[in-house]
Design an enzyme around this catalytic site. Structure first.
Site, PDB file in Angstrom:
ATOM      1  N   HIS A   1       0.843  -1.198   0.000  1.00 20.63           N
ATOM      2  CA  HIS A   1       0.000   0.000   0.000  1.00 20.63           C
ATOM      3  C   HIS A   1       0.883   1.254   0.000  1.00 20.63           C
ATOM      4  O   HIS A   1       0.669   2.192   0.775  1.00 20.63           O
ATOM      5  CB  HIS A   1      -0.946  -0.010   1.199  1.00 20.63           C
ATOM      6  CG  HIS A   1      -1.850  -1.203   1.228  1.00 20.63           C
ATOM      7  ND1 HIS A   1      -3.072  -1.233   0.583  1.00 20.63           N
ATOM      8  CD2 HIS A   1      -1.683  -2.429   1.794  1.00 20.63           C
ATOM      9  CE1 HIS A   1      -3.622  -2.419   0.762  1.00 20.63           C
ATOM     10  NE2 HIS A   1      -2.808  -3.163   1.478  1.00 20.63           N
TER      11      HIS A   1
ATOM     12  N   TYR B   1       3.265  -5.321   9.258  1.00 23.18           N
ATOM     13  CA  TYR B   1       3.099  -3.870   9.339  1.00 23.18           C
ATOM     14  C   TYR B   1       4.136  -3.270  10.285  1.00 23.18           C
ATOM     15  O   TYR B   1       4.695  -2.199  10.023  1.00 23.18           O
ATOM     16  CB  TYR B   1       1.701  -3.514   9.838  1.00 23.18           C
ATOM     17  CG  TYR B   1       0.572  -3.759   8.868  1.00 23.18           C
ATOM     18  CD1 TYR B   1       0.735  -4.538   7.727  1.00 23.18           C
ATOM     19  CD2 TYR B   1      -0.687  -3.220   9.098  1.00 23.18           C
ATOM     20  CE1 TYR B   1      -0.312  -4.768   6.859  1.00 23.18           C
ATOM     21  CE2 TYR B   1      -1.751  -3.444   8.231  1.00 23.18           C
ATOM     22  CZ  TYR B   1      -1.544  -4.225   7.113  1.00 23.18           C
ATOM     23  OH  TYR B   1      -2.589  -4.447   6.247  1.00 23.18           O
TER      24      TYR B   1
END
Length: 367
Positions: free
Chosen positions: A74, A342
């Site tokens: 992303h 993440y």
């Protein structure tokens, strides 16, 4: 003659006080050893074939190239801020402060899936919306959602294998069809998931798209009742089919998002889907039946858009396990894997020089 209160001295053994000290030291040593072993196991030192955070990050780099300072996935995105107005209807399912009636700020991020921060916009690229809910008297809630109905793989190992199988062959510049076929043969659930995704039409832009939290969670209400839940944000803007005029630039979808916010706030309804016994909670490739109860618990409003910069959404790790009391993770193995990936991505990019985002926005940014 007064007897020695510590009879161990009679036999030349360590005193009870000494034994207690030794026991405490031994316990500390065992705890340290357990920590070292756990750290080594997490790093993959004890099992070289095990999937680790480093392997996952390397796979993203192999697939997308090195892009220091950006998210490993992303990578291309913009920040959005606004509010969430809760209507109180979620309280029967969760005791989280987010579901009490009232308004709270949200910090969001619109992005493309994939690790290329300068990729040209395209109607077929998966889009995401991440949100951080920040109630004034409660714990923060972070969630990342995608505009597809199910996730393509059901566990982190399959995600990694898919990335490796999709790497371009140096001889052709395209994925090796034999490797892709072998992956599909080993993962029929992914073939089924792509069949579901293929029947789901993409909308024309970010503003009129539905975003889904594909993993299941457990909601716990004030009475302690536990309910499996998935959620989506559904736009008030009417959907439209994708369309890209030939003269649009490489950021046309992000440009359209900025223009839409300049015209007025964008709104989505936060819809909870209530699971029933037997509904899969550990496999994000499987949809729940369409007849499950849907509860509209409030409205997300985005009224300001800005390019990523220090202190805004650029520096938020949208870890799906940042959860308030009243929401707990399910048995979905992707949740802990997403959280770990993440975290590692955040750690890596935090120490890297920053390159300006491909998407730059005027100072007004809406509002």
């Amino acid at each position: 003659m007064q007897s020695d209160p510590d009879p161990s001295r009679k036999y030349g053994l360590p005193s009870l006080a000494d034994v207690g000290t030794l026991v405490r030291l031994a316990a500390i040593g065992v705890m340290a050893l357990v920590f070292v072993v756990a750290f080594a196991a997490a790093a993959g030192w004890l099992s070289p074939a095990r999937l680790t955070q480093d392997k996952m990050m390397d796979a993203f780099t192999d697939a997308n190239g090195p892009h220091p300072g950006f998210r490993r996935n992303h990578a291309k995105g913009v920040c959005g801020t606004g509010t969430f107005q809760s209507n109180g209807k979620g309280e029967r399912l969760s005791s989280a402060a987010e579901f009490k009636s009232g308004e709270m700020p949200v910090v969001g991020r619109f992005a493309f899936a994939g690790g290329q921060p300068f990729v040209a916009d395209g109607s077929g690229i998966v889009r995401s919306l991440a949100l951080s809910f920040r109630p004034p008297h409660g714990e923060e809630w972070r969630t990342g959602m995608l505009d597809i109905p199910v996730f393509p793989v059901r566990d982190p190992e399959a995600f990694y294998e898919q990335m490796v199988a999709s790497l371009p062959d140096p001889a052709t510049g395209k994925p090796n069809p034999e490797k892709m076929e072998a992956f599909r043969a080993a993962h029929p659930e992914t073939v089924r998931a792509f069949g579901i995704i293929g029947k789901h039409p993409f909308s024309s832009d970010f503003a009129n798209e539905t975003y889904n939290a594909l993993n299941a969670f457990r909601f716990v209400n004030a009475a302690g009742a536990v309910t499996p839940v998935r959620w989506s944000v559904v736009p008030e803007a009417p959907p439209a089919p994708p369309d890209r005029p030939a003269d649009q630039d490489k950021n046309y979808l992000f440009d359209a998002l900025v223009a839409a916010v300049h015209q007025g706030p964008l709104r989505w309804h936060l819809i909870l889907t209530v699971g029933q016994p037997g509904d899969p909670t550990g496999d994000a490739t499987l949809p729940w039946p369409d007849d499950r109860e849907h509860v509209d618990v409030g409205t997300v409003t985005i009224d300001h858009i800005e390019a990523e910069a220090p202190g805004n959404c650029r520096d938020v790790n949208y870890d799906p396990l940042v959860l308030p009391a009243g929401i707990k993770p399910s048995d979905d193995p992707l949740l802990s894997a997403r959280s770990a990936a993440y975290s590692e991505s955040f750690r890596l990019r935090a120490g890297e020089p920053k390159t300006p985002s491909a998407v730059q926005i005027g100072a007004e940014g809406g509002k």
